[in-house]
Write an enzyme that holds these catalytic residues in place. Sequence first.
Site, PDB file in Angstrom:
ATOM      1  N   GLY A  39       0.833  -1.208   0.000  1.00  0.00           N
ATOM      2  CA  GLY A  39       0.000   0.000   0.000  1.00  0.00           C
ATOM      3  C   GLY A  39       0.854   1.238   0.000  1.00  0.00           C
ATOM      4  O   GLY A  39       2.042   1.193  -0.305  1.00  0.00           O
ATOM      5  N   ASN A  40       0.242   2.365   0.319  1.00  0.00           N
ATOM      6  CA  ASN A  40       1.022   3.593   0.442  1.00  0.00           C
ATOM      7  C   ASN A  40       0.407   4.470   1.526  1.00  0.00           C
ATOM      8  O   ASN A  40      -0.618   4.134   2.103  1.00  0.00           O
ATOM      9  CB  ASN A  40       1.115   4.324  -0.906  1.00  0.00           C
ATOM     10  CG  ASN A  40      -0.255   4.677  -1.440  1.00  0.00           C
ATOM     11  OD1 ASN A  40      -0.971   5.476  -0.857  1.00  0.00           O
ATOM     12  ND2 ASN A  40      -0.639   4.050  -2.562  1.00  0.00           N
ATOM     13  N   TYR A  41       1.036   5.621   1.793  1.00  0.00           N
ATOM     14  CA  TYR A  41       0.649   6.447   2.946  1.00  0.00           C
ATOM     15  C   TYR A  41      -0.523   7.395   2.674  1.00  0.00           C
ATOM     16  O   TYR A  41      -0.864   8.201   3.530  1.00  0.00           O
ATOM     17  CB  TYR A  41       1.847   7.286   3.401  1.00  0.00           C
ATOM     18  CG  TYR A  41       2.967   6.475   4.003  1.00  0.00           C
ATOM     19  CD1 TYR A  41       2.760   5.720   5.149  1.00  0.00           C
ATOM     20  CD2 TYR A  41       4.240   6.479   3.422  1.00  0.00           C
ATOM     21  CE1 TYR A  41       3.792   4.990   5.710  1.00  0.00           C
ATOM     22  CE2 TYR A  41       5.272   5.757   3.976  1.00  0.00           C
ATOM     23  CZ  TYR A  41       5.051   5.006   5.123  1.00  0.00           C
ATOM     24  OH  TYR A  41       6.066   4.296   5.686  1.00  0.00           O
TER      25      TYR A  41
ATOM     26  N   ALA B 144      -3.952   7.682  -4.850  1.00  0.00           N
ATOM     27  CA  ALA B 144      -2.571   7.215  -5.003  1.00  0.00           C
ATOM     28  C   ALA B 144      -2.660   5.733  -5.355  1.00  0.00           C
ATOM     29  O   ALA B 144      -2.703   4.875  -4.472  1.00  0.00           O
ATOM     30  CB  ALA B 144      -1.814   7.425  -3.694  1.00  0.00           C
TER      31      ALA B 144
END
Length: 406
Positions: free
Chosen positions: A218-220, A287
């Site tokens: 995943g990402n932030y 994102a």
Amino acid sequence: MKNCLQLGSMLKGKKIVLGITGSIAAYKACILIRLLIKQGAEVQVVITPAGKEFITPITLSALTHKPVISDFFNQRDGSWHSHVDLGLWADAMLIAPCTASTIGKMTHGIADNMLITTYLSMKAPVLIAPAMDLDMYAHVSTQENIHLLCERGVTIIEPGSGFLASTLEGKGRMQEPEIIVDELVDFFAKRDGKLKGQRILITAGPTYEKLDPVRFIGNYSSGKMGVALAKECIAEGAEVELILGPCSLSLPKSSLLHVTNVENAAQMHHVATSLYPNCKAGIMCAAVADFTPSECADEKIKREGEQLVLRLNPTKDIAADLGKIKTPEQKLCGFALETHNALEHANEKLQRKNLDMIVMNSLQDEGAGFQCDTNKVSIITTDETVSLPLQSKQDVAREIINKFLL
Ligand code: CTP
């Protein structure tokens, strides 16, 4: 981490007559006033004699910076409080909490207090947030009165329910102040918004690409920027299709907002490509993962061997695919989060994905990017690049919507 976004000023300049009646929920009027003022509204309180038993006018006038009106005459100098002037002054009258008794008096025109005379003289729309005991709310008299008020154009802000949601039974508690304000914002947006009748697609948040039953890539991304954009579109009366990756933000309660929760890039792509043809514009704020594991293990991957090698396949580029199906009547805006050569990369994406606008933020700028409540962006079109100062994500959202859609 704080999840709330600075709300901006969705009720800027709006003049609200706030009617308060004799319910225990009157104490929540203080929170309501604070929220209304925070949104830029001017608030004039009119309170019934019973209302004053629950909350003092001193508290209310301190919050609104205006004397509270409750009597027909000013006790001190005998001057007349003009309910007719109030009716002309207001952009809306909101009665919260609104008791069964006040609902009955409104329905039958029993003008025995300042609040009811103000209601009867009101030229602006009227909204009420009923508050009473469950049985009183369910009683046929109350329901018939509410029905009649509804038919006459009064907007009813449905009470909340304790445990039994979505049935009449169990309802009666005044709706929470945050929701009342959301409904008021909605009300003005649908009536006056510059984007009313338009549908806008927004992707937001991260995507989670599953590796095994307990892990993902995943990402932030927090989804804050996308939700701020959705709020601005709603405030202008647009219907928003929000495709949201996994995040824990509280969303505005609005009949203009449709949320589709997705987990991964493939799901987001599927929903976005099916909704975009019916939208006026798309804003690709998510994102999205560029790569996804080539396979998701059925069982938890065990800690074995010297190294773990993951095989990843590229995901479909949602923005680029919408750019391909975009018609001349539609618009498309993308985001570019860059760490270096930001302008060059953003311009390249604008062309490659057939976008009309790209919003660039650089992780090199402090206060910009993931998780925080502020952002610093440049808005790029084929004609110009406008760099904006560091400001709240809500203010950034307003600038983007202004440039892109208004
Ligand atoms: N985007 C998308 N689908 C993807 C990847 C990106 O819709 N699979 C969108 C993003 O929502 C954003 C824009 O494309 O609006 C640019 O995303 P970004 O990650 O900056 O660009 P990429 O094309 O992924 O390029 P790179 O990661 O190489 O910088």
